[in-house]
Every structure is written in C-alpha cells, then in structure tokens.
Design a protein around this motif. Structure first.
Motif, PDB file in Angstrom:
ATOM      1  N   GLY A 641       5.594 -12.806 -16.045  1.00  0.00           N
ATOM      2  CA  GLY A 641       4.742 -13.735 -16.771  1.00  0.00           C
ATOM      3  C   GLY A 641       4.014 -14.732 -15.905  1.00  0.00           C
ATOM      4  N   GLY A 642       4.190 -14.627 -14.590  1.00  0.00           N
ATOM      5  CA  GLY A 642       3.549 -15.581 -13.688  1.00  0.00           C
ATOM      6  C   GLY A 642       2.406 -14.972 -12.900  1.00  0.00           C
ATOM      7  N   GLY A 643       1.817 -13.915 -13.434  1.00  0.00           N
ATOM      8  CA  GLY A 643       0.674 -13.284 -12.769  1.00  0.00           C
ATOM      9  C   GLY A 643       1.016 -12.040 -11.986  1.00  0.00           C
ATOM     10  N   GLY A 644       2.241 -11.552 -12.088  1.00  0.00           N
ATOM     11  CA  GLY A 644       2.642 -10.370 -11.329  1.00  0.00           C
ATOM     12  C   GLY A 644       1.888  -9.128 -11.746  1.00  0.00           C
ATOM     13  N   LEU A 645       1.741  -8.912 -13.063  1.00  0.00           N
ATOM     14  CA  LEU A 645       1.013  -7.734 -13.534  1.00  0.00           C
ATOM     15  C   LEU A 645      -0.477  -7.887 -13.254  1.00  0.00           C
ATOM     16  CD1 LEU A 645       2.848  -7.003 -16.915  1.00  0.00           C
ATOM     17  CD2 LEU A 645       3.286  -6.046 -14.639  1.00  0.00           C
ATOM     18  N   THR A 646      -0.970  -9.098 -13.360  1.00  0.00           N
ATOM     19  CA  THR A 646      -2.376  -9.355 -13.024  1.00  0.00           C
ATOM     20  C   THR A 646      -2.636  -9.002 -11.561  1.00  0.00           C
ATOM     21  OG1 THR A 646      -2.496 -11.103 -14.678  1.00  0.00           O
ATOM     22  CG2 THR A 646      -4.147 -11.157 -12.919  1.00  0.00           C
ATOM     23  N   TYR A 647      -1.702  -9.346 -10.701  1.00  0.00           N
ATOM     24  CA  TYR A 647      -1.829  -9.005  -9.279  1.00  0.00           C
ATOM     25  C   TYR A 647      -1.904  -7.489  -9.098  1.00  0.00           C
ATOM     26  CZ  TYR A 647      -0.170  -7.921  -4.562  1.00  0.00           C
ATOM     27  OH  TYR A 647      -0.037  -7.381  -3.308  1.00  0.00           O
ATOM     28  N   ILE A 648      -1.018  -6.735  -9.777  1.00  0.00           N
ATOM     29  CA  ILE A 648      -1.012  -5.274  -9.643  1.00  0.00           C
ATOM     30  C   ILE A 648      -2.338  -4.689 -10.105  1.00  0.00           C
ATOM     31  CG2 ILE A 648       0.041  -3.150 -10.521  1.00  0.00           C
ATOM     32  CD1 ILE A 648       2.720  -4.657 -10.609  1.00  0.00           C
ATOM     33  N   ALA A 649      -2.854  -5.184 -11.246  1.00  0.00           N
ATOM     34  CA  ALA A 649      -4.124  -4.667 -11.773  1.00  0.00           C
ATOM     35  C   ALA A 649      -5.273  -4.993 -10.818  1.00  0.00           C
ATOM     36  CB  ALA A 649      -4.388  -5.250 -13.153  1.00  0.00           C
ATOM     37  N   ARG A 650      -5.291  -6.201 -10.294  1.00  0.00           N
ATOM     38  CA  ARG A 650      -6.371  -6.580  -9.373  1.00  0.00           C
ATOM     39  C   ARG A 650      -6.312  -5.759  -8.093  1.00  0.00           C
ATOM     40  NH1 ARG A 650      -6.127  -9.792  -5.181  1.00  0.00           N
ATOM     41  NH2 ARG A 650      -4.252 -10.923  -5.839  1.00  0.00           N
ATOM     42  N   ARG A 651      -5.124  -5.576  -7.535  1.00  0.00           N
ATOM     43  CA  ARG A 651      -4.994  -4.795  -6.307  1.00  0.00           C
ATOM     44  C   ARG A 651      -5.404  -3.337  -6.543  1.00  0.00           C
ATOM     45  NH1 ARG A 651      -5.508  -5.702  -1.646  1.00  0.00           N
ATOM     46  NH2 ARG A 651      -4.039  -4.069  -1.005  1.00  0.00           N
ATOM     47  N   ALA A 652      -5.081  -2.805  -7.731  1.00  0.00           N
ATOM     48  CA  ALA A 652      -5.497  -1.439  -8.045  1.00  0.00           C
ATOM     49  C   ALA A 652      -7.019  -1.326  -8.036  1.00  0.00           C
ATOM     50  CB  ALA A 652      -4.937  -1.014  -9.399  1.00  0.00           C
ATOM     51  N   ALA A 653      -7.678  -2.323  -8.612  1.00  0.00           N
ATOM     52  CA  ALA A 653      -9.153  -2.316  -8.633  1.00  0.00           C
ATOM     53  C   ALA A 653      -9.710  -2.445  -7.218  1.00  0.00           C
ATOM     54  CB  ALA A 653      -9.662  -3.449  -9.521  1.00  0.00           C
ATOM     55  N   GLU A 654      -9.104  -3.278  -6.405  1.00  0.00           N
ATOM     56  CA  GLU A 654      -9.575  -3.446  -5.021  1.00  0.00           C
ATOM     57  C   GLU A 654      -9.397  -2.164  -4.215  1.00  0.00           C
ATOM     58  OE1 GLU A 654      -8.563  -8.264  -4.764  1.00  0.00           O
ATOM     59  OE2 GLU A 654      -7.206  -6.789  -3.865  1.00  0.00           O
ATOM     60  N   ASN A 655      -8.274  -1.496  -4.410  1.00  0.00           N
ATOM     61  CA  ASN A 655      -8.033  -0.238  -3.694  1.00  0.00           C
ATOM     62  C   ASN A 655      -8.970   0.859  -4.182  1.00  0.00           C
ATOM     63  OD1 ASN A 655      -5.960  -1.306  -2.106  1.00  0.00           O
ATOM     64  ND2 ASN A 655      -4.381  -0.795  -3.607  1.00  0.00           N
ATOM     65  N   ALA A 656      -9.214   0.877  -5.497  1.00  0.00           N
ATOM     66  CA  ALA A 656     -10.107   1.900  -6.043  1.00  0.00           C
ATOM     67  C   ALA A 656     -11.534   1.706  -5.538  1.00  0.00           C
ATOM     68  CB  ALA A 656     -10.074   1.853  -7.571  1.00  0.00           C
ATOM     69  N   ARG A 657     -11.923   0.443  -5.298  1.00  0.00           N
ATOM     70  CA  ARG A 657     -13.282   0.167  -4.824  1.00  0.00           C
ATOM     71  C   ARG A 657     -13.532   0.795  -3.451  1.00  0.00           C
ATOM     72  NH1 ARG A 657     -13.315  -5.322  -5.227  1.00  0.00           N
ATOM     73  NH2 ARG A 657     -13.170  -5.717  -3.012  1.00  0.00           N
TER      74      ARG A 657
END
Length: 818
Positions: A641-657
């Motif tokens: 609840g402290g942004g951990g899942l948000t971090y995973i989603a953002r990193r996935a987008a960065e890697n996909a880019r």
C-alpha cells in the motif's frame, strides 16, 4: 588501500568447502577456476570442449563440473543466484595446471591429509605465478609444516586461510602465518578477504585447530560431557545452549549435525593427535564421546545423511538414544525457571546458575565455567589478544558474546574467584589454575581484558589496539566488543533532529554535507514518527545538504509498515483513517523519489513490505550482500500500500519502452508473481533479479562498510550533477491483461494451489498493476495507481479472512493460511 589486485582465483579441491568457496567468489564477481583430480570416468578419446563453459572444460574435468552443478541444489544456497554457477570454470590437475599462472590467489582446499596436501604442492609449485599468494584452507593442520613442502621462493607468499562452513554465510576467516610468511602478504590478503569477500578476519597462531575450532570444539566436548554428567537429553541441551544462552539457535547437537559428525570427529582427532597432557591440561576431555563414535559407526553423519543426533521422519523430529541405539521422540524444552535466569543481568545470572539446585542450572554454570577456564589457560598460546578469541567465537560459532566478554560483563574478579574455587574443589575439567594475569596486574585493575586502550595480550603484557590497516578506514562503525574502545553510532556525529522513531544526524569528520536518517522503531517499522521524520529529513536535506542516506546501525533496514500502530486508527475511524495513513505513506515515498537531492537507501538485513517500498523509491540503493528484500503483504492478507505495486507497474513500462514489443504483460509477469507470492530475494543478487535492486545499485560484501559506501555514493551523485527524474505518465496493460492474469489464477484456485482468499488478493494486485478497467496502453500517473492501491488495501482490511491473518501474525509471528 592495498594495491594487491586479485583478478582471478584458483581453488584447488572441488569438495564441499572448495566448491562453496568458489561459489562465494563468483557471488562477489571474482573470476575463479575450480580444480580437482582428472575424472576417472572420463572417456579416453579426446572430446570437444563443453559448450557454454568458460575455458572449454573437457571430460576430464568431470569431478569439478559435477561439484559446480551440485552447488545449485544445496540449501542454504552457496550462490546468490543459482545460474551464476556457470561462471565457475572447471579444471583438472592433468590438463590445466598452466592456468594457475593467470591467478593472483591460489586457495588449496583438499581433504585434511598432510601427505595429500604436500604432494599437491609439489605438483603445482612450478605453475604458481611469481607474485601470487598461495593459501591453505585447513581447519587445523600445521601451516608451518605444510610450508616445508614448498620451494623457498613460494614460502614467503604462503599462509593459512581458514573459512568456516558455509563460506557464504559464516563471517569468520582465520589467517595463519608461518615464520617465513611476509607480513605484507597477510595485510594484502586481509584487505581482500575483508572488503571483497565481506569477512571478519582474525589472525591466529599456528596451533592445532587455531582459535575458533580450538575453543569451540573444546566447548562442544565440554557440553557433551556435562550433559552426560547431569543426565540431560540432546533436545534439552540444545534448548538451553541456543538463543537462550546468546548463541546460535541450533544449540550444540543440532550444530554438530549441520557441521557433519565426521567433520567434528576429524577436528577432535586433530586435537588428540597434536596435543597431550603436557601441552594442554584439558587433554583428558578430548576423548571422542561414545554417542558420537556410535553415530559415525552407523553412518549417521548429521544433516548430509539425514540422520545424526537428530533425524526427521515425516513431520516428527526424533533424537538418537544411545542406550537403545535407536531414535526416540524429541522436542523437550528446558525448565522455564532457567530461561528467566538467563534473562537476568550477567552478574546475577552467573551467581543464580552456580547456586542452582536443579541439574539444568548447574549444567549451564559448568559449561560457562569451563569456557572461561579454557579460554584463559590457552589465550597466550593460540591468539595475540583476547579480542581475537571473542571475535572468533562471535563470527565462527554465532555467539552474541565471546567468553571473555561475558566474563568481563559479569564482574571480572568475582567470576574469576568462582571459577578458581571450582578448580580447587575438583569440579572443573582439569586442575590447572587460572593464569596469574587474571588476578594480578593490568587486567585485574581494569576489570577485564577489553578496554578503551585495546585488548589484553598476555605475551606482551599490554592492552593492544586493533590493526590499523587502510581497509578498516572503510568501517566507520566497526563491530565492537564489550568494553572495547572505538566509535559508536549512538554517541557519534551531530544530531539535527530526533523523535521516538528516527534520528537525523551528520558525521562532520567523514561526510558532513550528507544527512543520515537512522530508524529507531522496533524492527524499524514505518509508523507515524518515522514517516514524519523522513518527511522532515527530505526538507532539511534539500535546504542544507547535498544528499540523504537512510541507514541504521542495526538490522533490519525495515520490516515494513507498523500494523499495530494502524489498528487503533482503524478501530476508531474505520477504513477512512487507514486510507489517510496510507496516503501519507505514499506521499513520503513520492517525496523521496522526487527529492532535489539524491536519497540513498543503505540496506542491511530485511527490507520487507513498506521497507522494500522505501528502498525502491530512493534514488539509489547500496545493499549488503545478505539483504532480504520483498513485498510480503499477502502474508497478512493485504497488498502493498505504499507504492510497491505502482513501482512494479512503472518499471514494467520503462523496460517495455526499451523493447520493440508493445505488449506490457510480459514485463509485468515477474513483478506480479513476486508480489502475489510474497517472494523475497534471498540475497542482494536475487533481489536484483526480482527487480527490487537495479543494475545501477551497489552491492557491498562487508556489512560494516555499508555506510562508507552509501555516503560516498550520495556525494558522488551530487558531485556529478544529479537531478531527480521528471514526472511523466506511463502506459498500463489494461483490462485485457488483467483478464489474462485472472484466467491463470482461476486455474490455480480450481487446482487447489491457492485458496479463494489468495485468489481474491491476487485479483486486487492484478487490478492495480494493469491500471484497472482501462484500455491497454492508457497513460496513467503514479498517483492514479497509488489510489487504486489504497482502495484495494482498505477493501482487504475489512475482509474477515485478512483480519484473521493479521491477528495471527501479530500473536504468533507466523502467517495464517486461510
């Protein structure tokens, strides 16, 4: 720092220790060649080099190859990540001795046979590089006698290097010189072993079994003898001599099983063969215990044969009974009265045990008395100072305190008097009196062997400080012994701000332009005081400093959010109160991520849940090798609840880019699995694979160098013109990806692999990671996904099964499966 550059290491001997030493070398990115005998099963015709193996290992290197392959199966794993086994180059003595010329360090780790070792030295001597150090990993053979098999040109570069098993996890390494060893050689090796391998170095004298095994095995024999004297079973003894006594949780007999009963018998035989009553007044206690001899005769060698002092049958743990020659149920516990005694202050504790009426109390006093007696008698012959003995027992046998530390804490002269009275009354293991320095002179006047000036050296009659090698300048706060002088973090630096949860401070003499935030809460959980302190830390760092380092002098880094602190708010204000607390936690995570100074997380030990979230939102992480990082909230029925899942989603987008593909789901799958299954990296290297550490993050081998590296990293980032990332929207995988994930989860639920509540939690995780009910590729902000996190967190918190998991964890410390 030393200019000795270890570019490649050769390890001779692919047995248990040799292979695991090689494994630890690749953990810390040191190229290594693992040698063993040519494989007798190898085909006689030449074969093509093995594909994918460095150096093109042929079939004659089969022994080394099999040892390397076996490393992947061992538990606990000697490798940070299993696939790194392929980085170890296999070799054999028949085909590859020329490759020794490439190596700056050669570690011999073959079986403990003097004749085998010296024969090998004759074979390798012509191929050892003229600058290389040659070291024997022996647990007790004479280093000086081994050196006699070497040519004069190599003897100055030869020494003993004794790793403890398992080499990755045990901190102690003993270095042993011969009369011919150049002093600078040991200094160079100590620097390498300390910083690169992350070990604690003790220099031992060349005596049988050196320091740790000499004291430790004598202590184990004493424990077995006193257990027999007082009629105590193995399980009772292990309960008394484990954590309750400030020692390794495995106690005595379980430790022997882990070490291997054949290994223990070998170390005992070294004492028997190389000592006598003339050289050791305790020699009469070195007989092989009958129960140990019987177990070895039966082939029950401990953990490696799945039977020793204990064996497991199904879920039941059994212990060996010598009288019947069979195994009987185990699990007996010590009398609680002695557990209460062991929690008393040291002086009171020892007096209570000495005067106890029950056998368990008298047993405890007897083994402690014997340890004081033995250490005092042998200090001058086995070590330079009392520091070496206490550090060796801390690092090699998992003791919270070495024998001299405990003796000193309990009152030096009073304990000495009690021990001498027992010696005079014939209750001790031998009649040899305590040395005169115990009662008279500087030690008696100082009240112990460790002082601000240094630790006692009975050979010189002085208190001597630690070695002042350049490598130790990297340890701003080294691990200190009780009574020893040196810097302590709680007394050092200048405090800028502090509350119950956190201290903000600086070290002007080291890096006064970097602010340090040290957590004070229990297990360094993230409660209101810590969150408030971190918010203030960022503001102060931006205003007056060049960087911020989050480092605490003790473990863990952080065990996550403070659930107990949340409960009163939930009971009074319901989900709304929790939502606001979670929103504040998320705000500080983003505040750290976008701070105008670099924020560096210095991670040591556990970084779980909110602790993991705190680390991943920092600009950089400097992690100790043995750091355990992960999002574990599903264990209490929640989601990060402290942004951990948000971090995973953002990193996935960065890697996909960076990829040519447009599908985000493949980049999300590992992160989803890690969060949904509460995967924890069992090393910093594995945490990097899970995505909680990045390739740009720094892994530090020695825990006491963590702060030094983190401060330097923050300053270097500031010096290079570091600026925070710009906020940007990023794409999410959307409803289609969520549907795909749910389809897989349905199969797992219907197949009985997960419960309905596990499915429910995983659905929430998938919803957040994919962005919810939106089209694939929809651009979102971190705040948007964090809102989804909070909603899911609040919904789960009201669920009865989640509440059952939370209460179970708070009351028992163990996860509830429902």
């Amino acid at each position: 720092m030393s200019r000795f550059n270890v570019r490649k290491v050769a390890v001779l001997g692919a047995g248990v220790m040799g292979a695991q030493i090689a494994a630890h070398l690749v953990n810390v990115k040191v190229p290594v060649i693992l040698f063993d005998l040519p494989d007798p099963k190898a085909p006689t015709l030449p074969a093509a080099p093995a594909l994918g193996r460095p150096g093109g290992a042929g079939p004659k290197s089969g022994i080394a190859l099999r040892a390397i392959e076996n490393l992947k199966k061992l538990k606990p794993s000697p490798l940070g990540v299993a696939e790194d086994a392929m980085l170890i180059e296999p070799a054999n003595y028949e085909e590859h001795l020329e490759r020794l010329r490439e190596c700056d360090l050669v570690i011999e780790a073959i079986a403990e046979r003097m004749d085998w070792k010296t024969d090998l030295y004759h074979k390798i001597a012509p191929f050892v590089a003229p600058h290389a150090i040659l070291a024997s990993n022996t647990s007790g053979l004479s280093i000086t006698r081994l050196s006699e098999a070497l040519p004069e040109s190599i003897r100055p570069r030869f020494c003993g290097i004794h790793f403890f098993n398992p080499p990755r996890y045990m901190q102690l390494v003993e270095l042993i010189a011969t009369p011919s060893t150049q002093a600078g050689i040991l200094d160079d090796l100590e620097a390498f072993v300390t910083t690169t391998l992350g070990k604690g170095v003790v220099r031992a004298k060349d005596t049988p079994n050196f320091i740790a095994n000499r004291i430790g095995i004598a202590g184990m024999l004493s424990t077995m003898k006193e257990a027999e004297n007082f009629g105590l079973s193995f399980d009772i003894v292990d309960d008394l001599t484990g954590k309750k006594l400030g020692r390794a949780s495995s106690g005595t007999f379980r430790t022997a099983d882990v070490v291997g009963l054949d290994t223990m018998a070998h170390v005992i035989k070294t004492l028997q063969d190389n000592l006598s009553l003339d050289t050791d007044p305790f020699y009469g206690s070195f007989g092989t215990p009958p129960v140990l001899a019987k177990l070895i005769e039966l082939g029950h060698l401990g953990q490696k044969t799945k039977a020793g002092f204990y064996k497991k049958v199904g879920r039941d743990v059994l212990r060996f009974d010598l009288a019947s020659g069979d195994y009987v149920p185990a699990g007996a516990k010590a009398d609680p009265v002695y557990e209460r005694m062991l929690k008393k202050p040291a002086a009171e504790r020892l007096k209570l045990l000495r005067n106890a009426e029950g056998p368990q109390g008298r047993f405890l006093w007897a083994i402690l008395r014997n340890s004081f007696h033995y250490a005092a008698i042998h200090l001058a012959s086995i070590a330079d100072t009392a520091r070496d003995v206490d550090q060796a027992m801390r690092w090699g046998f998992g003791m919270k305190q070495g024998p001299f530390e405990l003796w000193q804490e309990a009152g030096w002269l009073e304990v000495a008097r009690m021990v001498q009275e027992d010696i005079d009354a014939g209750r001790a293991l031998c009649k040899a009196p305590l040395p005169d320095w115990v009662f008279h002179g500087p030690v008696a006047e100082a009240g112990g062997v460790h002082t601000e000036a240094g630790s006692w050296n009975p050979s010189t009659g002085r208190f001597e400080p630690r070695r002042a090698l350049p490598v130790y300048r990297r340890q701003i706060f080294p691990e200190l012994l009780l009574g020893e002088g040196g810097p302590r973090p709680e007394r050092s630096g200048q405090t800028v701000f502090e509350n119950d949860g956190l201290r903000l401070w600086t070290l002007p003499e080291v890096a006064g332009d970097v602010l340090i935030a040290s957590l004070r809460s229990k297990m360094h959980t993230l409660g209101p005081d810590v969150i408030e302190g971190l918010a203030g830390a960022v503001e102060r760092a931006e205003a007056d400093y060049r960087g911020l380092v989050i480092w605490s002098p003790d473990e863990p880094f952080s065990a996550g959010a403070d659930l107990q602190a949340m409960l009163p708010g939930f009971l009074m204000g319901g989900v709304a109160a929790i939502d606001e607390a979670e929103a504040e936690l998320q705000r500080i995570m983003l505040r750290i991520r976008y701070a105008n100074v670099p924020v560096v997380a210095a991670v040591r030990g556990l970084a779980l849940g909110g602790g993991c979230e705190l680390a991943v939102h920092c600009a950089r992480r400097v992690a100790h090798m043995e750091s355990y990082i992960g999002l574990v909230e599903v264990g209490v029925g929640l989601i990060p609840g402290g942004g951990g899942l948000t971090y995973i989603a953002r990193r996935a987008a960065e890697n996909a880019r960076l990829s040519t593909g447009k599908d985000l789901l493949p980049f999300l799958s590992d992160g989803f699995t890690a969060a949904a299954m509460a995967k924890v990296g069992t090393s910093a290297l594995e945490s990097r694979k899970l995505g909680y550490l990045l390739e740009s993050d720094v892994v530090v081998a020695h825990r006491d160098e963590l702060l030094h590296v983190a401060l330097n990293e923050a300053r270097a980032m500031a010096e290079s013109g570091w600026r925070p990332p710009l906020k940007r929207l990023f794409p999410v995988a959307g409803r289609d990806a969520r549907a795909t994930i749910l389809g897989q989860l349905v199969n797992m639920r219907d197949g009985g692999f997960i419960s309905q509540h596990d499915f429910h939690i995983a659905d929430h995780i998938a919803t957040v990671l994919t962005g919810g009910d939106v089209d694939p590729g929809t651009l979102v902000s971190e705040e948007y996904l964090m809102t989804l996190e909070r909603r899911a967190f609040g919904a789960l918190l009201t669920h009865p099964k989640t509440q059952e998991r939370i209460m179970g964890m708070l009351s028992t410390g163990k996860p509830v499966r429902n």
